[in-house]
Design a protein around this motif. Structure first.
Motif, PDB file in Angstrom:
ATOM      1  N   HIS A 166       0.811  -1.144   0.113  1.00 42.30           N
ATOM      2  CA  HIS A 166      -0.055   0.147   0.011  1.00 42.30           C
ATOM      3  C   HIS A 166       0.858   1.292   0.101  1.00 42.30           C
ATOM      4  O   HIS A 166       0.759   2.032   0.667  1.00 42.30           O
ATOM      5  CB  HIS A 166      -0.969   0.191   1.327  1.00 42.30           C
ATOM      6  CG  HIS A 166      -2.289   0.776   0.925  1.00 42.30           C
ATOM      7  ND1 HIS A 166      -2.217   2.175   1.699  1.00 42.30           N
ATOM      8  CD2 HIS A 166      -3.388   0.604   0.366  1.00 42.30           C
ATOM      9  CE1 HIS A 166      -3.473   2.612   1.081  1.00 42.30           C
ATOM     10  NE2 HIS A 166      -4.298   1.890   0.442  1.00 42.30           N
ATOM     11  N   ARG A 168       2.951   4.653  -1.543  1.00 47.24           N
ATOM     12  CA  ARG A 168       2.670   5.821  -2.184  1.00 47.24           C
ATOM     13  C   ARG A 168       3.523   5.853  -3.466  1.00 47.24           C
ATOM     14  O   ARG A 168       4.843   6.118  -3.401  1.00 47.24           O
ATOM     15  CB  ARG A 168       2.809   7.236  -1.416  1.00 47.24           C
ATOM     16  CG  ARG A 168       1.784   7.392  -0.119  1.00 47.24           C
ATOM     17  CD  ARG A 168       2.022   8.537   0.294  1.00 47.24           C
ATOM     18  NE  ARG A 168       1.032   8.804   1.270  1.00 47.24           N
ATOM     19  CZ  ARG A 168      -0.264   9.141   1.073  1.00 47.24           C
ATOM     20  NH1 ARG A 168      -0.481   9.532  -0.071  1.00 47.24           N
ATOM     21  NH2 ARG A 168      -1.119   9.431   2.029  1.00 47.24           N
ATOM     22  N   THR A 171       5.811   9.206  -4.305  1.00 44.05           N
ATOM     23  CA  THR A 171       7.000   9.492  -3.588  1.00 44.05           C
ATOM     24  C   THR A 171       8.115   8.473  -3.302  1.00 44.05           C
ATOM     25  O   THR A 171       9.068   8.652  -2.934  1.00 44.05           O
ATOM     26  CB  THR A 171       6.550   9.870  -2.274  1.00 44.05           C
ATOM     27  OG1 THR A 171       5.680   8.767  -1.594  1.00 44.05           O
ATOM     28  CG2 THR A 171       5.649  11.401  -2.224  1.00 44.05           C
ATOM     29  N   LYS A 172       7.598   7.288  -3.491  1.00 42.22           N
ATOM     30  CA  LYS A 172       8.789   5.972  -3.338  1.00 42.22           C
ATOM     31  C   LYS A 172       9.715   6.197  -4.568  1.00 42.22           C
ATOM     32  O   LYS A 172       9.212   6.447  -5.813  1.00 42.22           O
ATOM     33  CB  LYS A 172       7.853   4.701  -3.169  1.00 42.22           C
ATOM     34  CG  LYS A 172       7.355   4.406  -2.001  1.00 42.22           C
ATOM     35  CD  LYS A 172       8.256   4.176  -0.713  1.00 42.22           C
ATOM     36  CE  LYS A 172       7.442   3.741   0.455  1.00 42.22           C
ATOM     37  NZ  LYS A 172       8.358   3.747   1.588  1.00 42.22           N
ATOM     38  N   TYR A 200      -3.999   2.683  -7.556  1.00 44.42           N
ATOM     39  CA  TYR A 200      -2.961   3.464  -6.632  1.00 44.42           C
ATOM     40  C   TYR A 200      -3.469   3.470  -5.383  1.00 44.42           C
ATOM     41  O   TYR A 200      -4.864   4.216  -4.856  1.00 44.42           O
ATOM     42  CB  TYR A 200      -3.021   4.890  -7.520  1.00 44.42           C
ATOM     43  CG  TYR A 200      -2.399   5.104  -8.764  1.00 44.42           C
ATOM     44  CD1 TYR A 200      -1.283   4.201  -9.207  1.00 44.42           C
ATOM     45  CD2 TYR A 200      -2.838   5.977  -9.487  1.00 44.42           C
ATOM     46  CE1 TYR A 200      -1.033   4.363 -10.631  1.00 44.42           C
ATOM     47  CE2 TYR A 200      -2.550   5.862 -11.032  1.00 44.42           C
ATOM     48  CZ  TYR A 200      -1.298   5.109 -11.550  1.00 44.42           C
ATOM     49  OH  TYR A 200      -0.969   5.475 -12.751  1.00 44.42           O
ATOM     50  N   PRO A 201      -2.528   3.048  -4.365  1.00 41.37           N
ATOM     51  CA  PRO A 201      -2.796   3.432  -3.275  1.00 41.37           C
ATOM     52  C   PRO A 201      -3.146   4.790  -2.835  1.00 41.37           C
ATOM     53  O   PRO A 201      -2.375   5.689  -3.355  1.00 41.37           O
ATOM     54  CB  PRO A 201      -1.651   2.888  -2.297  1.00 41.37           C
ATOM     55  CG  PRO A 201      -1.167   1.767  -3.324  1.00 41.37           C
ATOM     56  CD  PRO A 201      -1.491   2.262  -4.682  1.00 41.37           C
ATOM     57  N   HIS A 202      -3.960   5.205  -1.839  1.00 40.31           N
ATOM     58  CA  HIS A 202      -4.390   6.543  -1.575  1.00 40.31           C
ATOM     59  C   HIS A 202      -4.570   7.296  -2.835  1.00 40.31           C
ATOM     60  O   HIS A 202      -4.854   8.807  -2.730  1.00 40.31           O
ATOM     61  CB  HIS A 202      -3.279   7.289  -1.070  1.00 40.31           C
ATOM     62  CG  HIS A 202      -2.474   6.699   0.141  1.00 40.31           C
ATOM     63  ND1 HIS A 202      -2.960   6.620   1.398  1.00 40.31           N
ATOM     64  CD2 HIS A 202      -1.186   5.612   0.265  1.00 40.31           C
ATOM     65  CE1 HIS A 202      -2.038   5.807   2.105  1.00 40.31           C
ATOM     66  NE2 HIS A 202      -1.153   5.199   1.336  1.00 40.31           N
ATOM     67  N   GLU A 204      -2.820   8.057  -5.222  1.00 37.26           N
ATOM     68  CA  GLU A 204      -1.734   8.912  -5.744  1.00 37.26           C
ATOM     69  C   GLU A 204      -1.164   8.601  -6.958  1.00 37.26           C
ATOM     70  O   GLU A 204      -0.431   7.316  -7.053  1.00 37.26           O
ATOM     71  CB  GLU A 204      -0.592   8.876  -4.558  1.00 37.26           C
ATOM     72  CG  GLU A 204       0.341   9.766  -4.678  1.00 37.26           C
ATOM     73  CD  GLU A 204       1.451   9.959  -3.473  1.00 37.26           C
ATOM     74  OE1 GLU A 204       0.808  10.464  -2.594  1.00 37.26           O
ATOM     75  OE2 GLU A 204       2.532   9.263  -3.463  1.00 37.26           O
ATOM     76  N   SER A 231      -7.040   5.818 -10.473  1.00 33.66           N
ATOM     77  CA  SER A 231      -6.720   6.732  -9.206  1.00 33.66           C
ATOM     78  C   SER A 231      -8.057   6.950  -8.475  1.00 33.66           C
ATOM     79  O   SER A 231      -9.099   6.142  -8.467  1.00 33.66           O
ATOM     80  CB  SER A 231      -6.317   7.901  -9.574  1.00 33.66           C
ATOM     81  OG  SER A 231      -5.997   8.629  -8.670  1.00 33.66           O
TER      82      SER A 231
END
Length: 291
Positions: A166, A168, A171-172, A200-202, A204, A231
């Protein structure tokens, strides 16, 4: 006025005039007067933190061969039901109203892997000492979930990736995303089979709100077989990428947050009247914006 449609039936990959693969939107032939509706359920893993809050512990096969939910009540008594989980509720509804799913579609289950899937602890734990006993338990859970997956697939349910951890994706690092993706394939994809759907988790996106951009993370994920990238948004939106064979789309999320939103009528009134769903006499007051 809606009928269920499989998300994978909406788009197809074809070879373009330039010899390169591309995604195209299919023509859907629906019963007269009906509108297509795609369902997706995020995190149908039954995480440990949810169990004390009255959620299903796991899915099981009942004596009738159908999917049932299994859990424990506050006193520790077993509860086996088809009325306490979103999956079994939809199964029952389609049984009673088969015209809601004229093509056999149900929903796409969006799975992570860090606490197993469907209530079965099929994951490896990288931060604990691994023993033969723990591995034997994990393998027994993998075997136990296989008939559940088979029955879900047989009855119209499909599966998509929600990443293993899960994470992001905006940002990862690419290296972290590559490791996470491989872990999803090893621990989840090896059970549910290949999928072209990534949720997409969150919500994002790896390239932010510039859906025409195709960065290295998106290119990597597409190279791993994903073609439909989902998304979260405030309307039904989709965009077929021009430079790579992929579709990005947004999903409306009818959850506890939006049930309380002042925009609920504007965005969800086409589907339901929220006042017939949420009982404010028994739900916590979290600042409901409608009256």
């Amino acid at each position: 006025g809606y009928v269920l449609v499989d998300i994978a039936d909406v788009w197809s990959e074809v070879t373009g005039e330039d010899g390169q693969p591309k995604m195209v939107r299919n023509t859907l032939y629906l019963p007269e007067g009906k509108k297509p509706l795609i369902f997706s359920y995020d995190d149908t893993n039954y995480y440990e933190y949810m169990l004390e809050n009255g959620f299903t512990y796991k899915l099981i096969l009942g004596e009738d061969g159908k999917i049932w939910s299994w859990g424990l009540d506050p006193e520790g008594n077993e509860v086996v039901s088809r009325d306490l989980d979103a999956i079994t509720i939809l199964d029952k509804f389609v049984e009673e109203h088969p015209d809601f799913s004229p093509f056999g579609a149900k929903a796409c289950l969006s799975l992570t892997g860090y606490e197993g899937i469907l209530g079965y602890r099929t994951q490896t734990d990288g931060d604990v000492e691994w023993t033969e006993e723990r591995e034997a338990f994990r393998q027994s859970e993998r075997e136990a979930v296989k008939p559940i997956i088979e029955e879900l697939r047989r009855t119209g349910w499909t599966f998509g990736s929600h990443t293993w951890g899960h994470i992001r994706l905006g940002t990862k690092s690419l290296e972290a995303i590559q490791a996470d993706t491989q872990r999803w394939f090893d621990e989840v994809g090896s059970l549910v089979g290949p999928t072209t759907i990534l949720f997409y988790p969150h919500g994002e996106r790896p390239d932010g709100d510039d859906w025409q951009k195709t960065g290295e993370v998106f290119q990597y994920l597409q190279s791993q077989g994903f073609r439909i990238f989902c998304s979260v948004g405030i309307e039904s939106f989709s965009y077929i990428k021009k430079d790579i064979s992929a579709v990005i789309c947004d999903r409306l999320h009818p959850d506890g947050t939006t049930l309380r939103s002042k925009y609920v009528d504007e965005r969800y009134g086409q589907f339901y009247d929220v006042r017939e769903i949420i009982d404010l006499d028994v739900r916590p007051d979290l600042g409901v914006g409608w009256s």
